[in-house]
Design an enzyme around this catalytic site. Structure first.
Site, short mmCIF file in Angstrom:
data_model
loop_
_atom_site.label_atom_id
_atom_site.label_comp_id
_atom_site.label_asym_id
_atom_site.label_seq_id
_atom_site.Cartn_x
_atom_site.Cartn_y
_atom_site.Cartn_z
N CYS A 110 0.89 -1.18 0.00
CA CYS A 110 0.00 0.00 0.00
C CYS A 110 0.92 1.22 0.00
CB CYS A 110 -0.88 0.00 1.24
SG CYS A 110 -1.98 -1.42 1.35
N ALA A 111 1.41 1.58 -1.15
CA ALA A 111 2.66 2.34 -1.22
C ALA A 111 2.52 3.85 -1.35
CB ALA A 111 3.49 1.81 -2.37
N ALA A 112 1.43 4.34 -1.94
CA ALA A 112 1.36 5.77 -2.27
C ALA A 112 1.08 6.61 -1.02
CB ALA A 112 0.26 6.00 -3.30
N GLY A 114 4.41 7.16 -1.20
CA GLY A 114 5.72 6.61 -1.51
C GLY A 114 6.89 7.02 -0.63
N LYS A 116 7.71 5.78 2.22
CA LYS A 116 8.36 4.57 2.74
C LYS A 116 9.02 3.79 1.62
CE LYS A 116 5.17 4.48 6.64
NZ LYS A 116 4.10 5.37 6.10
N ASP A 134 -0.71 0.32 -5.27
CA ASP A 134 -1.70 1.16 -4.59
C ASP A 134 -2.94 1.22 -5.47
OD1 ASP A 134 -1.36 3.25 -2.04
OD2 ASP A 134 -3.06 3.70 -3.34
N ARG A 139 -2.88 9.40 -6.06
CA ARG A 139 -1.74 9.25 -5.14
C ARG A 139 -0.56 8.58 -5.85
NH1 ARG A 139 -3.25 9.42 0.65
NH2 ARG A 139 -1.83 7.72 1.16
N ASP A 181 1.56 -1.04 4.92
CA ASP A 181 1.14 0.19 5.59
C ASP A 181 -0.28 0.53 5.09
OD1 ASP A 181 1.66 2.60 7.11
OD2 ASP A 181 2.13 3.66 5.24
N CYS A 233 -1.03 4.53 11.16
CA CYS A 233 -0.95 5.79 11.91
C CYS A 233 -2.23 5.91 12.75
CB CYS A 233 -0.72 6.98 11.01
SG CYS A 233 -1.94 7.20 9.72
#
Ligand code: SAM
Length: 307
Positions: A110-112, A114, A116, A134, A139, A181, A233
């Site tokens: 779940c990268a965008a 980006g 991380k 993503d 995004r 993430d 988060c």
């Protein structure tokens, strides 16, 4: 990133992008811009006492510089050229703790946008392969620009629901590390614009947790995966310890939690044996957004994980 009224003031964290520069050069650059460098911090309290044009090296993360709250670097040449990344300290933990060796194949599920992913690329020294996914087209567009600016190569970006990515596809047969993430309630973000829905309802938490459990199980089904970092988060146990506990149980004894960063002061809520291996972060205790990270490792693989 407007600070909302009454939100605690977090330091401005600056991650040095080691694909383009090194910590010493960035320190010299800021000194030439009139900042004074105070060396490596010895405590979290020291980070909170920063003011004026002073900065420190972080005590936990080796490539993180710490400036007083609200220092604005968005127009700084180092930022616009991708030499530094403006990223909260807590959000630097997942890639740092995943620590894939250079040359590894890594999935960022779940990268965008980006941040991380670019951190993983720096740890890999751009050697190896990152498969980043993503769902969100907008995004992903931001992410593409960001990765280019950061000098990230050897990555493949796909607009895909990670849940539909086939673990048996030979393309992923060498994927040993996964960064996960997923979408969460965001309840840990201190600068989030306060809305009526600031506190997620029980139904929303349940729906998010269901998705998080499903995507974590899916990630662990990649045949060569040895190490996975799960992060949110969110401050809610339902999205954090409970998700990790449920999936570990479902996996039998195939995976276990790694006791990461013993020096980190804030641990997982002790809702099951081993939960203290997880990390939590909060404005009060770690001077970051509220955050959660768990690192899972395939059992019987100690010797294979680089020290
Ligand atoms: N890792 C990112 C970073 O550090 O910049 C932040 C990721 S954000 C917390 C969660 C992301 O998950 C969102 O961009 C969302 O579009 C994406 N997402 C949600 N469900 C997904 C799915 N099923 N497959 C892939 N991506 C998904």
């Amino acid at each position: 990133e407007g600070a909302s009224l009454g939100a605690p003031q977090l330091p401005r964290y600056v991650r040095v992008n080691t694909l383009k520069t090194c910590v010493d050069d960035v320190i010299d650059f800021f000194k030439r811009q009139g900042y004074s460098y105070l060396g490596k911090a010895a405590s979290v309290e020291e980070l909170s006492s920063l003011s004026g044009k002073k900065f420190l090296l972080d005590l936990h993360l080796p490539e993180l510089l710490v400036f007083p709250p609200q220092t604005d670097f968005h127009n700084n040449q180092l930022y616009t050229s991708g030499h530094i990344i403006l990223q909260d300290k807590a959000s630097c933990l997942p890639a740092f703790l995943l620590s894939p060796a250079a040359g590894s194949h890594v999935i960022d599920a779940c990268a965008a946008p980006g941040n991380k992913t670019s951190h993983v690329a720096a740890i890999l020294k751009n050697k190896g392969q990152i498969f980043a996914f993503d769902l969100d087209t907008k995004r992903l567009a931001t992410m593409n620009t960001m990765l280019m600016r950061a000098g990230v190569t050897s990555f493949e970006l796909a607009q895909r629901d990670f849940l539909t990515v086939d673990p048996r596809d030979s393309k992923y047969s060498k994927v040993t590390h996964i960064l996960l993430d997923p979408s969460c309630s965001g309840s840990g973000m201190v600068n989030r614009v306060p809305t009526e829905e600031a506190a997620p309802s029980a139904e929303r938490l349940q729906a998010l947790a269901g998705f998080q459990r499903k995507i974590l199980s899916h990630a662990l089904s990649f045949p060569a995966v040895r190490r996975l970092a799960y992060s949110t988060c969110s401050v809610h146990q339902e999205e954090n310890e409970d998700v990790v506990h449920a999936v570990l149980q479902e996996q039998g004894s195939a995976f276990r939690l790694v006791n990461v960063l013993p020096a980190w002061p804030c641990r997982g809520v002790a809702t099951f044996p081993g939960a203290e291996c997880c990390l939590r972060a909060s404005p009060a205790e770690t001077l970051t957004n509220g955050f959660f990270v768990a690192v899972l490792e395939r059992c019987g693989e100690e010797a294979a994980v680089p020290s």
